[in-house]
Design a protein around this motif. Structure first.
Motif, mmCIF file in Angstrom:
data_model
loop_
_atom_site.group_PDB
_atom_site.id
_atom_site.type_symbol
_atom_site.label_atom_id
_atom_site.label_comp_id
_atom_site.label_asym_id
_atom_site.label_seq_id
_atom_site.Cartn_x
_atom_site.Cartn_y
_atom_site.Cartn_z
ATOM 1 N N THR A 1 66.677 119.558 53.718
ATOM 2 C CA THR A 1 67.155 118.971 52.461
ATOM 3 C C THR A 1 67.356 117.466 52.639
ATOM 4 O O THR A 1 67.417 116.963 53.767
ATOM 5 N N GLU A 2 67.490 116.764 51.530
ATOM 6 C CA GLU A 2 67.768 115.319 51.595
ATOM 7 C C GLU A 2 69.081 115.063 52.337
ATOM 8 O O GLU A 2 69.196 114.079 53.069
ATOM 9 N N GLU A 3 70.066 115.922 52.137
ATOM 10 C CA GLU A 3 71.349 115.766 52.835
ATOM 11 C C GLU A 3 71.153 115.878 54.352
ATOM 12 O O GLU A 3 71.702 115.079 55.115
ATOM 13 N N GLU B 1 69.422 112.737 55.626
ATOM 14 C CA GLU B 1 70.355 111.603 55.681
ATOM 15 C C GLU B 1 71.262 111.714 56.909
ATOM 16 O O GLU B 1 71.550 110.710 57.559
#
Length: 134
Positions: free
Chosen positions: A49-51, A54
């Motif tokens: 996921t983008e999370e 990051e």
């Protein structure tokens, strides 16, 4: 015979229980040869996921993948100086894993990208002031 597709399918099946994310922060092949588009910013695996990505970018542990030294042969032949501490290094990056360091997820950058994209055979992680092979 086991194909890369079979390996990737098996790794994808493990992902829900052992999530991880990685991002490439250095493309030494591009630095040395400039013959292909830089892979800096490439991230994976596709289930991340983008999370997660990051977290890899901001809190991830440092890794690098190496080939058998082929990357340096042509650089030396072209008259470029090659730092002995970087021999074989193709990509560097950062990884976030839900599991503790040393789990199977730590091989993600090698199996997901380094091996199929460049033929890398080894992954190392930064521990203090040195690189350690898994």
């Amino acid at each position: 015979m086991i194909s890369m597709a079979m390996i990737q399918a098996a790794r994808a099946a493990e992902f829900p229980d052992h999530p991880y994310a990685w991002v490439i922060t250095r493309d030494r092949d591009h630095e040395l040869h400039g013959t292909s588009e830089s892979e800096v910013g490439t991230a994976g695996p596709r289930q991340a996921t983008e999370e997660m990505l990051e977290l890899a970018r901001t809190e991830g542990r440092r890794w690098r993948v190496l080939d058998a030294g082929d990357i340096d042969v042509s650089a030396v032949a072209d008259g470029k100086d090659v730092d002995p501490d970087e021999r074989g290094v193709v990509y560097e990056g950062r990884i976030w894993t839900q599991d503790e360091a040393g789990s199977g997820a730590d091989f993600g950058p090698l199996h997901d990208f380094g091996e199929p994209n460049y033929g890398c055979i080894e992954i190392q992680y930064r521990e203090g002031d040195r690189w350690v092979s898994l």
